[in-house]
Design an enzyme around this catalytic site. Structure first.
Site, short mmCIF file in Angstrom:
data_model
loop_
_atom_site.label_atom_id
_atom_site.label_comp_id
_atom_site.label_asym_id
_atom_site.label_seq_id
_atom_site.Cartn_x
_atom_site.Cartn_y
_atom_site.Cartn_z
N GLY A 199 0.91 -1.22 0.02
CA GLY A 199 0.02 0.10 -0.19
C GLY A 199 0.82 1.15 -0.04
O GLY A 199 1.86 1.29 -0.44
N ASP A 224 -5.54 -7.63 -7.31
CA ASP A 224 -5.31 -7.72 -5.81
C ASP A 224 -3.92 -6.67 -5.73
O ASP A 224 -2.65 -6.97 -6.27
CB ASP A 224 -5.04 -8.98 -5.42
CG ASP A 224 -6.30 -9.82 -5.43
OD1 ASP A 224 -7.20 -9.22 -5.33
OD2 ASP A 224 -6.09 -11.01 -5.83
N LEU A 225 -4.20 -5.52 -5.11
CA LEU A 225 -3.09 -4.50 -4.93
C LEU A 225 -1.74 -5.16 -4.31
O LEU A 225 -1.80 -5.80 -3.28
CB LEU A 225 -3.60 -3.44 -3.83
CG LEU A 225 -2.63 -2.31 -3.77
CD1 LEU A 225 -2.63 -1.42 -5.33
CD2 LEU A 225 -3.30 -1.30 -2.81
N ASP A 226 -0.65 -4.93 -5.15
CA ASP A 226 0.69 -5.33 -4.72
C ASP A 226 0.49 -6.98 -4.36
O ASP A 226 1.50 -7.44 -3.78
CB ASP A 226 1.09 -4.52 -3.38
CG ASP A 226 1.39 -3.41 -3.66
OD1 ASP A 226 1.58 -2.61 -4.92
OD2 ASP A 226 0.93 -2.42 -2.79
N GLU A 227 -0.24 -7.60 -4.94
CA GLU A 227 -0.14 -9.14 -4.87
C GLU A 227 0.21 -9.82 -6.11
O GLU A 227 0.23 -11.19 -5.94
CB GLU A 227 -1.76 -9.52 -4.42
CG GLU A 227 -2.18 -9.15 -3.08
CD GLU A 227 -1.44 -9.89 -1.83
OE1 GLU A 227 -0.77 -10.90 -2.24
OE2 GLU A 227 -1.72 -9.52 -0.74
#
Length: 282
Positions: A199, A224-227
């Site tokens: 994040g 999926d954020l930063d996944e």
């Protein structure tokens, strides 16, 4: 030079390499470099072969000729022209170190790509783009205009025949639709050693936690954020005397290096997906 790259991902079984090399022999091909990996956990096999043919052939012709083997072994097989430079679209906001690094590496011949354009939600780097004679597209965005702004990006990707979109510190969260449209051909640089400090403001998070190592992570973009699957990472040691601002300065250099490595691996077709992980041949 009639050089090509073949990449393969498939269930592991006997006879894969034998059939691939037999196909190359039939076409009088010469193997320049070959790397393989068998994952004992997933029982998947991965192969990258850089080869030369005495007579040039189209990519479509080679795919059609290889199709029998690909079907036989349930392969995800791709063949690329090794000499063709990938076309990049770079997205950036107000932190320009990664953008500047990619522009310099490309201009100096260190990175074998063509930068077809730069997109930003701010005007800060219009002059930098002009100095490298790269088209600059100012696409401002708000919550109300996000859908239309992202459509502008997709239209540009199609118009310019973009092979890879690079988020070089583009500080906007992409919609699920855009992530799906760019699946497998968009790389993001995250300014932390994932999975730690996801994040916003990761250097401030790291400073508050008192870490002794900071890093950067380049990964494929997913909803999926930063996944997304991790491609490349690196770290630098830090200490108690360093402020969050000092961490940011150190981290900027790491980010630029990590992103350049990830872009190179992608455009040289060295990355194969293994579930939510990657196989990256060196």
């Amino acid at each position: 030079m009639n050089d090509y790259i073949l990449t393969i991902a498939c269930p592991d079984r006997i006879g894969i390499v034998h059939n691939v090399t037999g196909w190359l022999l039939k076409r009088h091909g010469n193997i320049i470099d070959a790397q393989q990996f068998g994952d004992l956990e997933t029982e998947q096999f991965f192969l990258r072969v850089h080869f030369h043919l005495p007579v040039a052939a189209s990519i479509d012709e080679l795919h059609a000729d290889f199709a029998t083997i690909a079907i036989k072994f349930n392969m995800q097989a791709n063949i690329y022209d090794a000499k063709r430079k990938a076309r990049l679209l770079i997205l950036v906001s107000r932190q320009g170190h990664c953008l500047n690094d990619l522009l310099f590496r490309t201009h100096s011949g260190q990175l074998p790509v063509e930068i077809a354009g730069i997109v930003s939600n701010h005007n800060d780097y219009a002059g930098l783009a002009q100095s490298y004679q790269v088209p600059f597209h100012h696409f401002p965005v708000t919550a109300e205009t996000r859908i239309s702004q992202e459509q502008q990006i997709l239209d540009l990707v199609k118009q310019e025949n973009i092979d890879l979109v690079v988020l070089a510190r583009y500080m906007q969260i992409l919609s699920d639709n855009l992530c799906q449209a760019l699946s497998g051909k968009a790389i993001n640089i995250h300014h932390s050693f994932l999975p730690s400090f996801k994040g916003a403001r990761p250097y401030h998070q790291a400073h508050e936690r008192g870490v002794k190592i900071i890093g950067a992570t380049a990964h494929y973009v997913t909803a999926d954020l930063d996944e997304g699957p991790i491609i490349e990472q690196d770290i630098e040691r830090v200490d108690h005397a360093m402020s969050a601002h000092a961490l940011t300065q150190v981290g900027s250099d790491v980010e630029s290096l990590v992103l350049a490595r990830a872009v190179r691996s992608h455009v040289e077709h060295r990355i194969l997906l293994n579930g939510n992980r990657t196989v990256v041949f060196r």
